[in-house]
Write an enzyme that holds these catalytic residues in place. Structure first.
Site, short mmCIF file in Angstrom:
data_model
loop_
_atom_site.label_atom_id
_atom_site.label_comp_id
_atom_site.label_asym_id
_atom_site.label_seq_id
_atom_site.Cartn_x
_atom_site.Cartn_y
_atom_site.Cartn_z
NE ARG A 74 -4.00 -1.96 2.27
CZ ARG A 74 -5.01 -2.16 1.44
NH1 ARG A 74 -5.23 -1.34 0.43
NH2 ARG A 74 -5.82 -3.19 1.60
CG ASN A 112 -11.62 3.43 -5.11
OD1 ASN A 112 -11.90 4.25 -5.97
ND2 ASN A 112 -12.48 2.56 -4.65
CB THR A 114 -4.00 1.44 -7.37
OG1 THR A 114 -3.67 0.68 -6.22
CG2 THR A 114 -3.05 1.12 -8.50
CB THR A 134 -10.76 -3.92 -5.22
OG1 THR A 134 -11.34 -3.99 -3.92
CG2 THR A 134 -11.71 -3.15 -6.10
CG ASP A 136 -12.99 -3.58 -0.97
OD1 ASP A 136 -13.07 -4.69 -0.40
OD2 ASP A 136 -12.15 -2.73 -0.67
CG MET A 178 -12.42 -8.13 4.50
SD MET A 178 -10.89 -8.49 3.62
CE MET A 178 -9.72 -8.42 4.96
N GLY A 179 -14.85 -5.43 2.66
CA GLY A 179 -15.45 -4.53 1.66
C GLY A 179 -15.15 -3.07 1.91
CG HIS A 180 -12.19 0.26 2.60
ND1 HIS A 180 -11.55 0.32 3.80
CD2 HIS A 180 -11.91 1.45 1.98
CE1 HIS A 180 -10.90 1.47 3.92
NE2 HIS A 180 -11.11 2.17 2.83
NE ARG A 284 -6.50 -8.67 0.42
CZ ARG A 284 -5.91 -7.77 1.22
NH1 ARG A 284 -6.61 -6.84 1.80
NH2 ARG A 284 -4.62 -7.81 1.40
O1 F6P Z 1 -9.53 -3.31 -0.26
C1 F6P Z 1 -9.51 -4.67 -0.03
C2 F6P Z 1 -9.56 -4.97 1.45
O2 F6P Z 1 -9.50 -6.35 1.64
C3 F6P Z 1 -10.78 -4.38 2.17
O3 F6P Z 1 -11.94 -5.14 1.98
C4 F6P Z 1 -10.27 -4.35 3.59
O4 F6P Z 1 -10.93 -3.35 4.33
C5 F6P Z 1 -8.82 -4.01 3.42
O5 F6P Z 1 -8.47 -4.39 2.10
C6 F6P Z 1 -7.88 -4.70 4.38
O6 F6P Z 1 -6.62 -4.16 4.20
P1 F6P Z 1 -5.28 -4.80 4.70
O7 F6P Z 1 -4.98 -5.98 3.85
O8 F6P Z 1 -4.28 -3.71 4.53
O9 F6P Z 1 -5.50 -5.21 6.13
#
Ligand code: F6P
Length: 357
Positions: A74, A112, A114, A134, A136, A178-180, A284
């Protein structure tokens, strides 16, 4: 001869490799001579000049492989224009590496954040083609992102498993998806697995309405209730807070996540036994589902075509089942959310699913 820089940025998802393979196969198939510079760990590789030279062979056998062969990280957009710890101008460094390697274009796979950086690089004069990844599914300009359907499969599987144990014990079960900040994954996995209540960020919930649905099920003789809660779900009271007040509340960290807050409230108000399951990053991981393999390959083919035509500044996306080219400038900075009055939400309500609203 084409010189292409490729990178995957942000959280990974299924079918990143399938998408890159699609781009490279298309270029190879065209007989155009290509040199591929694979930047490692997302934008970091481009900033610090860390890359590997790749050939068509490196993309062979990866259609079904999860993760990304390039690694990812990230690199938040909001700090991309700030110097790094050693005072390096990151944007200037990316431009410098691009020009030093005499690249014809960058192929960037991401979500997003990116896309905001990709658009910035476009504005800075670099040739960019992007692909929407993604779990999401929150990227504007495309009906779907790759990774999403694979994650729906996994989240659905998790709720399916919970269903049988919830039924045996007559418990209320919460599965956090998940899904932010958006609810696509929860909405789809919830509907696919027959969840009774679905809580989304886009539809703030009223805990009393959630409880009313549980009691309605009790009265109808259903011993258990399944609640699919998006990690970004929010109560009506919290949604009414200012951003500052809400942030302050979250900082207190009374609950690890919203699901535990919902569970505690149900337990307290009804005395019912509530359990929380969080599948987390499992969603994921693993191999892309067949839909994502096909979809990512189609996107890769169109991205390859754009490169052959020397048409840059586009994201490839899906509109009404067709692969389309969307100007990057239109995509960057916009979020695609679930509309509370969309037909899918209305249909879910017709099925008796409660959104706690
Ligand atoms: O954007 C994908 C995602 O899996 C989201 O659903 C989740 O909120 C976030 O990334 C988790 O991020 P990280 O892998 O940095 O913990």
């Amino acid at each position: 001869m084409k010189r292409i820089g490729m990178l995957t940025s942000g959280g990974d998802c299924q079918a990143l490799n399938a998408a890159m393979r699609g781009v490279v196969k298309t270029l190879d198939h065209s007989k155009e001579e290509v040199e591929i510079y694979g930047f490692l760990d997302g934008y970091k590789g481009l900033i610090y000049g860390k890359f590997v030279m790749l050939t068509g062979k490196d993309f062979s056998g990866i259609l079904t492989k999860g993760g990304t062969i390039l690694g990812t990280s990230r690199t938040p957009f909001k700090t991309i224009q700030d110097p790094d710890a050693n005072g390096l101008d990151k944007v200037a460094a990316m431009k410098q590496n691009y020009h030093k390697l005499q690249l014809d274009c960058l192929v960037i796979l991401g979500g997003n954040g990116t896309h905001k950086t990709a658009n910035l690089l476009r504005e800075e004069g670099l040739n960019v083609v992007t692909l929407p990844k993604t779990i999401d599914n929150d990227l504007w300009g495309t009906d779907m992102t790759f990774g999403f359907q694979s994650a729906v499969d996994i989240a659905t599987g998790a709720i399916d498993c919970i269903h049988t144990t919830a039924a045996s014990h007559g418990r209320v079960f919460i599965v956090e998806v998940m899904g932010h900040k958006v609810g696509w994954l929860t909405l789809n996995a919830g509907m696919a697995s027959g969840a009774d209540i679905i809580l989304l960020p886009e539809i703030p919930y009223d805990i009393d309405k959630v409880i009313a649905k549980i009691e309605e099920r009790d009265k109808a003789g259903s011993r258990f209730t399944i609640i699919a809660v998006a990690e970004g779900a929010i109560s009506k009271e919290d949604a009414a807070l200012s951003k500052k007040e809400y942030k302050k509340k979250l900082e207190k960290k009374v609950y690890p996540s919203v699901s535990y807050e919902v569970a505690a409230a149900i337990q307290e108000k009804t005395g019912r036994e509530v359990r929380v399951t969080v599948p987390g990053h499992m969603q994921r991981g693993g191999s892309p589902c067949p839909y994502d393999r096909v979809f990512a390959s189609r996107l890769g083919a169109e991205a390859g075509k754009l490169i052959l035509e020397e048409k840059y500044g586009f994201m490839v996306g899906l509109k009404n089942q067709e692969i389309v080219r969307v100007p990057l400038a239109d995509v960057a900075g916009k979020l695609k959310m679930v509309e509370p009055d969309s037909t899918i939400v209305k249909e879910a309500k017709l099925l008796g699913i409660s959104f706690g609203d």
